[in-house]
Write a protein that holds these residues in place. Structure first.
Motif: not given
Length: 405
Positions: A44, A134, A143, A146
């Motif tokens: 992330v 992404e 997924r 992020r």
């Protein structure tokens, strides 16, 4: 100060949850390489601003060495970049009759020593590479990459199991947090290694005449601090260069005239024809961590060290931090090691390169800013030794091009 608690069990490196805080060039370079090298990792990317492939205009200029260019090329974030190659560097003191040390790419059998470009020109291809990775993922529920743009990380705390909880509006725990958001020296909290140089860097752009050789960068050491002229790609108005002019902190902006600039440059390179707009002032200092790793929080780039701009090595050092962190994590996966072992290996490997560059830039900033006769003589002896000993000169150039190897 982090409260380090013993971990219940080592964390395998097959599928860690990684948070990257800061989507500048160093954070993005880490995120892109990690996404490619660690296919099971969940990553992330946090930043206070939205993460887009067309970042807002930014007046900052960056100097990348050859090693950084090669690294960005491997990340497919260089081919479309508009930059001006550095083919030769002239290093001298401002006193008349002093040695003009030359570092040339041709002598090292390299195509270039580095390149100069705008901050947004570095950022855009890296952001585009991350966003492409992404977007290429499977449907949203699976997924692993992020973007969390527009989410400022307000703080973090260590959990009992070794994970780190980030406060970005909603608390979220990660196995590894990579802090790549450092800011400017004047805005940073003090780190263990901190020194104020009593210098201000005035940064902007100047216009060059046709007589300025293509690919030439000039580093001129004056009584008040270093002066650097770094060639930029031409624009609609013609030749131009980035200017980094270090002075004493009480120097007024109106004293930084074109005539004074020309007088400080070597006689053979006084082809500056104008200063583009007002120069921006930045206080200078060294602010660095003694260690990059604290538990499972790792600091890289400006979050780990802010340097004096002499030799223009800050971003290059940060990109090496990012690259070697991914390398250590990838080797941990291949060797079935745990995360903490991989981080310890990363810390050991980064120490020689970091210490060498911190010492080099700190020494240059202090030794080349004094105006005593003894310091002037010492500087001249050093420049003459480098000029007279090609192996020593080549070793210095290669360290600036690739870091400590």
């Amino acid at each position: 100060m982090l409260d380090h608690k013993p971990l219940d069990a080592p964390l395998p490196l097959d599928a860690p949850r990684i948070a990257v805080v800061g989507a500048g060039p160093v954070g993005l370079a880490f995120a892109v390489q990690a996404a490619q090298a660690l296919p099971q990792a969940q990553i992330v990317l946090f930043d206070a601003r939205p993460i887009t492939a067309t970042p807002p205009p930014d007046p900052r200029t960056l100097a990348l060495n050859l090693g950084s260019i090669q690294h960005l090329s491997r990340l497919q974030a260089w081919e479309a970049v508009r930059a001006e190659a550095i083919l030769e560097v002239s290093v001298s003191q401002s006193e008349p009759g002093r040695t003009d040390l030359r570092l040339r790419a041709s002598e090292l059998r390299q195509p270039l020593l580095g390149a100069v470009l705008g901050y947004a020109d570095v950022l855009a291809p890296l952001a585009g590479a991350w966003l492409a990775l992404e977007a290429a993922q499977l449907p949203a529920q699976t997924r692993r990459l992020r973007s969390a743009g527009g989410q400022k990380v307000a703080g973090h705390k260590m959990l009992a199991d070794g994970r780190i909880e980030l406060d970005a509006g909603v608390a979220e725990a990660f196995d590894l947090v990579v802090q790549a958001e450092g800011g400017l020296f004047a805005e940073q909290a003090g780190k263990p290694w901190r020194r104020e140089y009593a210098q201000t860097a005035w940064v902007g752009q100047i216009r060059l005449g046709a007589d300025w050789p293509r690919g030439l960068a000039v580093e001129r050491f004056t009584r008040d601090g270093p002066l650097a002229v770094l060639p930029l790609p031409d624009d609609a108005r013609g030749r131009r260069a980035a200017l980094v002019w270090c002075t004493s902190p009480d120097e007024p902006a109106e004293a930084l005239s074109l005539a004074r600039l020309q007088a400080l440059l070597p006689a053979a390179h006084r082809a500056a024809t104008g200063i583009d707009g007002p120069l921006k002032a930045f206080p200078l200092g060294l602010n660095a961590e003694t260690q990059l790793v604290q538990g499972r929080l790792v600091r890289i780039g400006n979050a780990a060290q802010t340097l004096h701009p002499v030799a223009g090595q800050g971003l290059n050092l940060g990109l090496r931090d990012a690259h070697q962190l991914v390398t250590a994590l990838r080797e941990g996966v291949e060797r079935a090691a745990d995360l903490d072992t991989a981080l310890a290996r990363f810390e050991r490997r980064r120490r020689p390169d970091r210490l060498a560059l911190l010492a080099t830039t700190d020494g240059l900033a202090r030794v080349f800013a004094g105006d005593s006769a003894a310091l002037s003589l010492a500087r001249e002896v050093g420049l003459r030794a480098l000029q007279a000993l090609p192996p020593l000169r080549s070793a210095l150039a290669r360290q600036l091009m690739f870091g400590w190897r």
